[in-house]
Design a protein around this motif. Structure first.
Motif, PDB file in Angstrom:
ATOM      1  N   GLY A 252     -47.260 124.972  92.459  1.00 48.61           N
ATOM      2  CA  GLY A 252     -46.146 125.872  92.725  1.00 48.61           C
ATOM      3  C   GLY A 252     -45.043 125.269  93.569  1.00 48.61           C
ATOM      4  N   GLY A 253     -44.711 125.929  94.690  1.00 51.82           N
ATOM      5  CA  GLY A 253     -43.574 125.533  95.507  1.00 51.82           C
ATOM      6  C   GLY A 253     -43.724 124.202  96.202  1.00 51.82           C
ATOM      7  N   LEU A 254     -44.934 123.770  96.476  1.00 53.31           N
ATOM      8  CA  LEU A 254     -45.128 122.480  97.137  1.00 53.31           C
ATOM      9  C   LEU A 254     -44.861 121.369  96.127  1.00 53.31           C
ATOM     10  N   LYS A 255     -44.040 120.408  96.492  1.00 57.28           N
ATOM     11  CA  LYS A 255     -43.614 119.394  95.538  1.00 57.28           C
ATOM     12  C   LYS A 255     -44.186 118.015  95.835  1.00 57.28           C
ATOM     13  N   HIS A 256     -44.116 117.607  97.093  1.00 52.74           N
ATOM     14  CA  HIS A 256     -44.424 116.213  97.413  1.00 52.74           C
ATOM     15  C   HIS A 256     -45.727 116.120  98.193  1.00 52.74           C
ATOM     16  N   TRP A 257     -46.632 115.277  97.714  1.00 53.90           N
ATOM     17  CA  TRP A 257     -47.855 114.971  98.452  1.00 53.90           C
ATOM     18  C   TRP A 257     -48.335 113.594  98.022  1.00 53.90           C
ATOM     19  N   ASN A 258     -49.261 113.033  98.800  1.00 57.77           N
ATOM     20  CA  ASN A 258     -49.716 111.661  98.558  1.00 57.77           C
ATOM     21  C   ASN A 258     -51.126 111.572  97.993  1.00 57.77           C
ATOM     22  N   PHE A 259     -51.984 112.523  98.352  1.00 59.63           N
ATOM     23  CA  PHE A 259     -53.357 112.482  97.849  1.00 59.63           C
ATOM     24  C   PHE A 259     -53.928 113.890  97.820  1.00 59.63           C
ATOM     25  N   VAL A 260     -55.031 114.053  97.087  1.00 61.29           N
ATOM     26  CA  VAL A 260     -55.711 115.346  96.983  1.00 61.29           C
ATOM     27  C   VAL A 260     -57.187 115.158  97.304  1.00 61.29           C
TER      28      VAL A 260
ATOM     29  N   GLN B 101     -55.954 109.388  94.997  1.00 64.04           N
ATOM     30  CA  GLN B 101     -54.546 109.075  95.258  1.00 64.04           C
ATOM     31  C   GLN B 101     -53.703 109.667  94.128  1.00 64.04           C
ATOM     32  N   TYR B 102     -53.669 110.949  94.080  1.00 60.52           N
ATOM     33  CA  TYR B 102     -52.953 111.707  93.055  1.00 60.52           C
ATOM     34  C   TYR B 102     -51.627 112.159  93.670  1.00 60.52           C
ATOM     35  N   LYS B 103     -50.544 111.450  93.346  1.00 58.51           N
ATOM     36  CA  LYS B 103     -49.260 111.728  93.976  1.00 58.51           C
ATOM     37  C   LYS B 103     -48.585 112.954  93.372  1.00 58.51           C
ATOM     38  N   GLY B 104     -47.800 113.599  94.211  1.00 58.22           N
ATOM     39  CA  GLY B 104     -47.047 114.746  93.748  1.00 58.22           C
ATOM     40  C   GLY B 104     -45.690 114.351  93.205  1.00 58.22           C
ATOM     41  N   ILE B 105     -44.782 115.308  93.180  1.00 60.17           N
ATOM     42  CA  ILE B 105     -43.437 115.094  92.646  1.00 60.17           C
ATOM     43  C   ILE B 105     -42.615 114.315  93.667  1.00 60.17           C
ATOM     44  N   GLN B 106     -41.830 113.370  93.178  1.00 63.24           N
ATOM     45  CA  GLN B 106     -40.965 112.606  94.066  1.00 63.24           C
ATOM     46  C   GLN B 106     -39.911 113.512  94.704  1.00 63.24           C
ATOM     47  N   LEU B 107     -39.667 113.288  96.004  1.00 59.46           N
ATOM     48  CA  LEU B 107     -38.606 114.030  96.665  1.00 59.46           C
ATOM     49  C   LEU B 107     -37.250 113.675  96.039  1.00 59.46           C
ATOM     50  N   PRO B 108     -36.371 114.651  95.879  1.00 54.75           N
ATOM     51  CA  PRO B 108     -35.036 114.339  95.355  1.00 54.75           C
ATOM     52  C   PRO B 108     -34.320 113.327  96.251  1.00 54.75           C
ATOM     53  N   ILE B 109     -33.485 112.515  95.652  1.00 51.13           N
ATOM     54  CA  ILE B 109     -32.752 111.512  96.411  1.00 51.13           C
ATOM     55  C   ILE B 109     -31.255 111.695  96.207  1.00 51.13           C
ATOM     56  N   GLU B 110     -30.518 111.174  97.157  1.00 50.79           N
ATOM     57  CA  GLU B 110     -29.065 111.237  97.086  1.00 50.79           C
ATOM     58  C   GLU B 110     -28.518 109.851  97.371  1.00 50.79           C
ATOM     59  N   LEU B 111     -27.743 109.310  96.464  1.00 48.50           N
ATOM     60  CA  LEU B 111     -27.208 107.960  96.641  1.00 48.50           C
ATOM     61  C   LEU B 111     -26.152 107.925  97.730  1.00 48.50           C
ATOM     62  N   LYS B 112     -26.206 106.876  98.540  1.00 47.74           N
ATOM     63  CA  LYS B 112     -25.143 106.629  99.509  1.00 47.74           C
ATOM     64  C   LYS B 112     -24.024 105.799  98.893  1.00 47.74           C
ATOM     65  N   ARG B 113     -24.375 105.024  97.877  1.00 46.35           N
ATOM     66  CA  ARG B 113     -23.372 104.212  97.188  1.00 46.35           C
ATOM     67  C   ARG B 113     -23.815 104.030  95.755  1.00 46.35           C
ATOM     68  N   SER B 114     -22.880 103.762  94.889  1.00 49.92           N
ATOM     69  CA  SER B 114     -23.186 103.585  93.477  1.00 49.92           C
ATOM     70  C   SER B 114     -24.129 102.404  93.283  1.00 49.92           C
ATOM     71  N   ILE B 115     -25.008 102.515  92.302  1.00 51.38           N
ATOM     72  CA  ILE B 115     -25.945 101.417  92.048  1.00 51.38           C
ATOM     73  C   ILE B 115     -25.240 100.198  91.462  1.00 51.38           C
ATOM     74  N   ALA B 116     -24.010 100.376  90.973  1.00 54.26           N
ATOM     75  CA  ALA B 116     -23.242  99.260  90.421  1.00 54.26           C
ATOM     76  C   ALA B 116     -22.112  98.829  91.349  1.00 54.26           C
ATOM     77  N   GLU B 117     -22.107  99.367  92.574  1.00 53.54           N
ATOM     78  CA  GLU B 117     -21.039  99.024  93.508  1.00 53.54           C
ATOM     79  C   GLU B 117     -21.213  97.606  94.036  1.00 53.54           C
ATOM     80  N   MET B 118     -20.110  96.918  94.229  1.00 50.47           N
ATOM     81  CA  MET B 118     -20.174  95.567  94.774  1.00 50.47           C
ATOM     82  C   MET B 118     -20.700  95.608  96.197  1.00 50.47           C
ATOM     83  N   PRO B 119     -21.696  94.780  96.522  1.00 51.85           N
ATOM     84  CA  PRO B 119     -22.256  94.778  97.879  1.00 51.85           C
ATOM     85  C   PRO B 119     -21.305  94.108  98.861  1.00 51.85           C
ATOM     86  N   ASP B 120     -21.661  94.178 100.133  1.00 52.86           N
ATOM     87  CA  ASP B 120     -20.890  93.478 101.151  1.00 52.86           C
ATOM     88  C   ASP B 120     -20.873  91.987 100.837  1.00 52.86           C
TER      89      ASP B 120
END
Length: 544
Positions: A264-272, A462-481
């Motif tokens: 149900g509502g619980l999404k992320h876990w590492n083991f059961v 080691q039955y993993k749950g759903i990955q936590l949503p992520i938010e990009l800080k920069r584009s994956i194709a952006e030129m690095p420093d």
């Protein structure tokens, strides 16, 4: 904060009474159409395969809450699986390639729990990806092989300002398609795959996918199985999940020995941790993988991955490129959906506020007035005392991070130094159909049961749950420093949330220091809703 997920809300319960946790094949359900995109197909272990996926039903967001991304090897074995949370039918996330994979081609597959069963062609999408592991290299040939490093010119709907460029040079891309543009990507061409587009399921699998329909309308459903030949449908099984939060679920097997724990509502876990009531034997208990089971056609073959000695420089630069990872952060610090809990403590004890003792028994005796500890026939017992002073006759439900504890002697003697909190309920408590005389619930600092020993008959997985949503800080194709150097193998991808489709029909791309054959891929959508793919190729030269 740890929680004990013990009961579903009334609405959820009513809905499940109506639809049940599973359907049998043949009942009418709305078919799902799965689609996904990745920016390239050539990777090293430890690298992220960025995935943009969506699941629709009749053109609208699917009711499924979970989508799966899986790597399948040439033996038709699932070698890695990730679960992603769908938000309004779509998700942007990544599958991080595990370091133990051998160098080879793999089939990346995307689907929901029910989509392949309802319509394998639209519900199970896949394409080859190539994975290199420097510690487990592929076969090396002494003969040089013809690679698609330059290739033919490609589509006439894509026009390039140049076909041969130097590192760091700007390329102008003109898109002359009259159809609606769906996606544009520019990335290094995979020279080890002659065909790296998505492959129809009808060309891969021998027959329709078979299995149980287990809709995931609220979250992931953990499926378990006990021996149907000697199944006891009155026996209660417990499943505790542990991660950012911990939660407890129960179920009884059906006549076929199947159990379904809807997380149900619980999404992320590492083991059961699975247990039977009163720590009974689990020899016939087995967790079932949610991966779809398919059979390859007799004429379907994985391409062989072979490299040559003169490709060492090319692969070395790609290994360096694989270390250039885009930055990202978690979108939510805790679970994205509030967890419904049926456990409200009468009193909570933050154990750091008290003098620490070396046993749970002493802590209870010194600080917890609504629970008593007694010894009967040489065995420690806990008894809840209600608000009227009446003492219950049985042990309360004893929990450590949601994991049931049936040995009161073991709990009484345990050192709670890694326990952060104690929640006490001194009233009768109902866990689904089970009745308990109170609750004694300990929570550790890290939601990892605080070093409490695993019960003798319990199953740890080691039955993993759903990955936590992520938010990009920069584009994956952006030129690095500039200090890091520019070793991008992905130069542009419109599916990136921080990028978008070109506002006009012209796109300017700056090449990186990675040399080799690159491709511009244009996906367009016809008026009939069909997706068409066009490609154009250019070369970044290896300047000394």
């Amino acid at each position: 904060m740890n929680k004990i997920l013990v009961n579903k809300s009334v609405c959820l319960l009513i809905l499940f009474l109506l639809i049940g946790p599973k359907w049998s094949v043949g009942q009418e359900l709305v078919k799902e159409e799965v689609s996904f995109s990745i920016p390239k197909t050539l990777y090293f272990t430890g690298e992220k395969i960025w995935i943009d996926a969506s699941v629709l039903q009749n053109g609208k967001a699917s009711s499924s809450q979970v989508v799966y991304a899986e790597l399948l090897d040439r033996q038709n074995q699932s070698v890695y699986l990730e679960k992603f949370l769908l938000e309004e039918g779509s998700v942007f996330h990544f599958l991080k390639i595990p370091g133990e994979l051998v160098s080879d081609h793999y089939l990346l597959r995307v689907y929901t729990r029910i989509s392949p069963l309802l319509a394998v062609e639209n519900g199970l999408k896949q394409q080859f990806v190539t994975v290199f592991n420097p510690q487990k290299p592929p076969k090396v040939s002494l003969d040089s092989q013809a690679r698609f490093l330059e290739g033919k010119t490609g589509s006439s709907e894509i026009r390039l300002s140049k076909h041969r460029l130097s590192p760091g040079e700007t390329l102008t891309v003109n898109l002359s398609s009259a159809a609606e543009i769906k996606e544009v990507r520019v990335a290094l061409r995979n020279p080890y795959l002659e065909f790296d587009s998505q492959i129809p399921s009808s060309k891969i699998y021998d027959s329709e996918v078979k299995g149980e329909l287990i809709p995931e309308l609220f979250g992931h459903v953990v499926h378990a199985q006990v021996d149907p030949r000697q199944v006891d449908t009155t026996k209660v099984y417990f499943l505790s999940v542990h991660g950012v939060e911990s939660a407890l679920y129960t179920d009884r097997p059906d006549r076929d020995g199947a159990l379904y724990f809807d997380i149900g509502g619980l999404k992320h876990w590492n083991f059961v941790i699975a247990q039977a009531d009163q720590n009974e034997s689990l020899l016939d208990f087995e967790l079932q993988s949610p991966v779809v089971k398919t059979q390859f056609k007799s004429d379907f073959e994985f391409p062989e991955l072979v490299i040559t000695a003169d490709e060492e420089a090319f692969l070395q630069q790609l290994l360096l490129s694989s270390g250039i990872q885009s930055f990202y952060s978690e979108k939510y610090a805790q679970e994205p959906v509030p967890v419904v809990t049926g456990f409200v403590a009468d009193r909570t004890f933050m154990l750091d506020d008290y003098t620490r003792f070396e046993s749970v028994e002493t802590v209870i005796k010194e600080y917890v007035p609504m629970v008593s500890v007694r010894t009967r026939q040489g065995k420690k017992e806990f008894r809840s005392i209600n608000e009227f002073g009446a003492v219950f006759e049985k042990n309360p439900l004893m929990l450590v991070d949601g994991m049931p504890v049936f040995d009161s002697d073991q709990l009484a003697a345990f050192n709670p130094q890694r326990f952060e909190r104690l929640d006490v309920l001194a009233r009768k408590f109902f866990l689904n159909e089970q009745e308990y005389e109170g609750v004694l619930s300990f929570s550790s600092y890290k939601s990892d049961v605080g070093g409490f020993p695993l019960p003798s008959n319990a199953i740890f997985s080691q039955y993993k749950g759903i990955q936590l949503p992520i938010e990009l800080k920069r584009s994956i194709a952006e030129m690095p420093d500039s200090s890091f150097g520019d070793f991008r193998s992905i130069l542009y991808w419109s599916a990136d949330p921080l990028r978008q489709l070109p506002s006009g029909q012209t796109l300017e791309i700056q090449t990186s220091q990675v040399w080799g054959a690159f491709e511009v891929v244009l996906l367009t959508l016809s008026k009939e809703g069909e997706v068409h793919e066009e490609r154009k190729y250019f070369t970044v030269e290896n300047n000394p």
